[in-house]
Design an enzyme around this catalytic site. Structure first.
Site, PDB file in Angstrom:
ATOM      1  N   LYS A 174       0.826  -1.206   0.000  1.00  0.00           N
ATOM      2  CA  LYS A 174       0.000   0.000   0.000  1.00  0.00           C
ATOM      3  C   LYS A 174       0.860   1.256   0.000  1.00  0.00           C
ATOM      4  O   LYS A 174       0.631   2.183  -0.767  1.00  0.00           O
ATOM      5  CB  LYS A 174      -0.931  -0.018   1.215  1.00  0.00           C
ATOM      6  N   GLU A 231       9.455  -5.780   4.899  1.00  0.00           N
ATOM      7  CA  GLU A 231       9.599  -7.143   4.413  1.00  0.00           C
ATOM      8  C   GLU A 231       9.416  -7.211   2.896  1.00  0.00           C
ATOM      9  O   GLU A 231      10.184  -7.877   2.189  1.00  0.00           O
ATOM     10  CB  GLU A 231       8.566  -8.058   5.094  1.00  0.00           C
ATOM     11  N   GLY A 242      -5.677  -3.258   3.756  1.00  0.00           N
ATOM     12  CA  GLY A 242      -4.943  -4.396   3.237  1.00  0.00           C
ATOM     13  C   GLY A 242      -5.704  -5.701   3.247  1.00  0.00           C
ATOM     14  O   GLY A 242      -5.733  -6.436   2.259  1.00  0.00           O
ATOM     15  N   ARG A 243      -6.369  -6.021   4.368  1.00  0.00           N
ATOM     16  CA  ARG A 243      -7.066  -7.304   4.455  1.00  0.00           C
ATOM     17  C   ARG A 243      -8.376  -7.299   3.680  1.00  0.00           C
ATOM     18  O   ARG A 243      -9.044  -8.337   3.602  1.00  0.00           O
ATOM     19  CB  ARG A 243      -7.301  -7.673   5.919  1.00  0.00           C
ATOM     20  N   GLU A 292      -7.303  -9.458  12.934  1.00  0.00           N
ATOM     21  CA  GLU A 292      -6.738  -8.125  12.775  1.00  0.00           C
ATOM     22  C   GLU A 292      -7.835  -7.067  12.820  1.00  0.00           C
ATOM     23  O   GLU A 292      -7.612  -5.947  13.277  1.00  0.00           O
ATOM     24  CB  GLU A 292      -5.955  -8.028  11.467  1.00  0.00           C
ATOM     25  N   HIS A 341      -8.124 -36.201  11.952  1.00  0.00           N
ATOM     26  CA  HIS A 341      -7.119 -37.069  12.543  1.00  0.00           C
ATOM     27  C   HIS A 341      -6.043 -36.271  13.277  1.00  0.00           C
ATOM     28  O   HIS A 341      -4.988 -36.826  13.600  1.00  0.00           O
ATOM     29  CB  HIS A 341      -6.488 -37.934  11.451  1.00  0.00           C
ATOM     30  N   LYS A 362       6.890  -3.972  14.698  1.00  0.00           N
ATOM     31  CA  LYS A 362       7.704  -3.445  13.602  1.00  0.00           C
ATOM     32  C   LYS A 362       8.601  -2.308  14.093  1.00  0.00           C
ATOM     33  O   LYS A 362       9.773  -2.210  13.726  1.00  0.00           O
ATOM     34  CB  LYS A 362       6.805  -2.935  12.476  1.00  0.00           C
TER      35      LYS A 362
END
Length: 510
Positions: free
Chosen positions: A197, A203, A256-257, A342, A373, A483
């Site tokens: 964005k 990162e 973002g999400r 978030e 399982h 961060k």
């Protein structure tokens, strides 16, 4: 006298829940009352059909009435309209949340802008498919958080039969993740999409620099010419070196999400084609229309939120599990973790006051019979009460013997029935208490339009939960603290606790 919100919660606190067995015994129409069959006809973009069944939860008419009163007290209709009309629904940052406009649900100017941005993305994707940028077989998509989880999930779901371009989504700063993508790609036929964005995410930009270095060291004469930028900050992308014709912007008001509907969805368009991407948007738009025009318990995302609130705030359930009984939805639980945790992992109200009850439950899950399982032992016989969502498709995603898919669906339905019914035995170790809640989302098939509707359903469920808790689901300040401290460690600044200081020395960081 209590205010309307407190009065609604007092009414909910006073509920005396019956067992699921009793609820069904007392109301022969319960399954029909708490199920919703949604059908959306989208013309050439396809059709969407899904059955949502919340009857195996402890919601009854009294609880539903109280939750409907709570929604009114929390001004849910006004908040919902603000979401779609461009009102300020993110008060801490003074922003609207315009992701709906990206798929045609929003104020006309924003919808028109979204259409223009979509057309721009379609032209670039079409040019790539027509080899206007040379032969392109691979895309390394670099992002993190919502810039990676959404594209990865959608590409994985929609390309099981093959992709027009092979997409590798890289989010982890761990170099092994990027090296794995390098190993699968031919640099001569690879593009790199950088999704950020701000175009400053540490990162992402570190991985981007390494990707360009890889291209240059493998004989690509103009690595920057292989870059597509997906950003709300195009000026910074240009400064970084991206050609302005290869920049696909999206609005600052798209979080973002919630950004898969914007140019962040470029990998989906490249892998599947623009027709599928438009179908993804259309399915989401159809769910928007349902959410915007249905009220109370008839509103499927709001009904789901009522159940979420019941278990988290009244029954003390700290987690909610999601199990996709379809390999095509393998990454959906990961996607929902960010969307829900978030958004609603907050501790203050929209007024800045401490919340009085728990907020978001911890979302976790897995895939189909694999999970049976691994973790279902706890769900059936453990001491924790965990509401479970099952998601399955009537149509199979494979061409093998139909026995495969029949067994998959039988296992899915059996798990919900077993959680509810339990089983008695003389041996206490073989007793199942039962009365454990679950919900089912059964879609007709997993295609682009259905996936869009399914994602939008969960977005609106998340928003409805936030309104009922009076919190802001659109900021994410908790993401920033770690961060900031990482940057201080990198700069050798600040004093840390003795444990962190010792660990920094052990790791060679100090």
């Amino acid at each position: 006298m209590s205010d309307p919100i407190s009065a609604a919660w007092e009414r909910l606190d006073a509920l005396q829940p019956a067992t699921l067995e009793t609820l069904f015994a007392n109301d022969p129409e319960r399954a029909a009352k708490l199920s919703r069959r949604l059908e959306f006809r989208l013309g050439e973009l396809g059709d969407v059909g899904m059955l949502l069944d919340w009857s195996k939860t402890h919601l009854d008419d009294e609880a539903l009435g109280a939750f409907e009163d709570l929604a009114e007290a929390c001004d849910f209709p006004r908040m919902r309209e603000a979401l779609f009309s461009g009102g300020i629904v993110n008060p801490t940052e003074g922003r609207a949340a315009n992701h709906g406009a990206m798929r045609g649900s929003g104020p006309e100017p924003e919808v028109e802008e979204a259409g223009a941005l979509l057309a721009r993305m379609g032209m670039l994707a079409g040019a790539i498919h027509d080899d206007a940028l040379g032969e392109v077989k691979h895309l390394i998509h670099i992002g993190i958080g919502g810039s990676a989880l959404g594209p990865a999930m959608a590409v994985d779901a929609l390309t099981r039969d093959g992709a027009r371009v092979d997409v590798h989504v890289v989010s982890n700063i761990d170099g092994l993740a990027l090296e794995q993508a390098f190993a699968a790609c031919d640099p001569a036929t690879t593009l790199v999409a950088i999704a950020s964005k701000t175009f400053t995410t540490t990162e992402t930009m570190t991985n981007a620099a390494s990707a360009l270095k890889w291209l240059g060291e493998r004989g690509v004469s103009d690595p920057y010419g292989r870059v597509i930028a997906l950003t709300a900050n195009p000026e910074v992308a240009v400064e970084w070196g991206v050609d302005e014709t290869r920049i696909l912007p999206f609005p600052e008001s798209v979080g973002g999400r919630y950004s898969i509907w914007s140019s962040i969805g470029f990998p989906v368009a490249l892998a599947c084609g623009m027709d599928d991407f438009r179908a993804l948007l259309a399915g989401a738009k159809a769910m928007d229309d349902h959410f915007r025009t249905s009220d109370g318990r008839a509103n499927a995302p709001l009904l789901a939120a009522f159940a979420d609130q019941y278990y988290a705030r009244l029954r003390g359930c700290q987690t909610r599990a999601v199990f996709a009984y379809d390999e095509r939805l393998a990454l959906l639980p990961d996607y929902l973790q960010q969307l829900e945790m978030e958004s609603n992992g907050k501790r203050v109200t929209v007024d800045g006051e401490p919340v009085e009850r728990p907020t978001a439950a911890v979302t976790w899950g897995g895939v189909g019979t694999d999970a049976q399982h691994a973790v279902f032992q706890l769900l059936h016989q453990g001491t924790h009460l965990v509401p479970v969502d099952f998601i399955a498709s009537i149509a199979p995603g494979d061409l093998l013997d139909p026995a495969h898919h029949r067994s998959l669906l039988m296992n899915c339905l059996a798990q919900g029935a077993a959680l509810m019914a339990g089983s008695e035995a003389d041996d206490p170790a073989r007793c199942y208490p039962g009365d454990r809640p679950s919900a089912m989302i059964l879609v007709d098939d997993i295609d682009a339009a259905t996936l869009g509707a399914l994602i939008a359903f969960h977005e609106h469920r998340t928003f409805a939960n936030a309104v009922l808790m009076r919190i802001n689901p659109f900021d994410q300040f908790g993401v920033e603290l770690g961060k900031a401290l990482a940057k201080r460690i990198d700069a050798g600044e600040g004093d840390f606790d003795p444990s962190t200081t010792a660990l920094m020395k052990a790791a060679g960081l100090a």
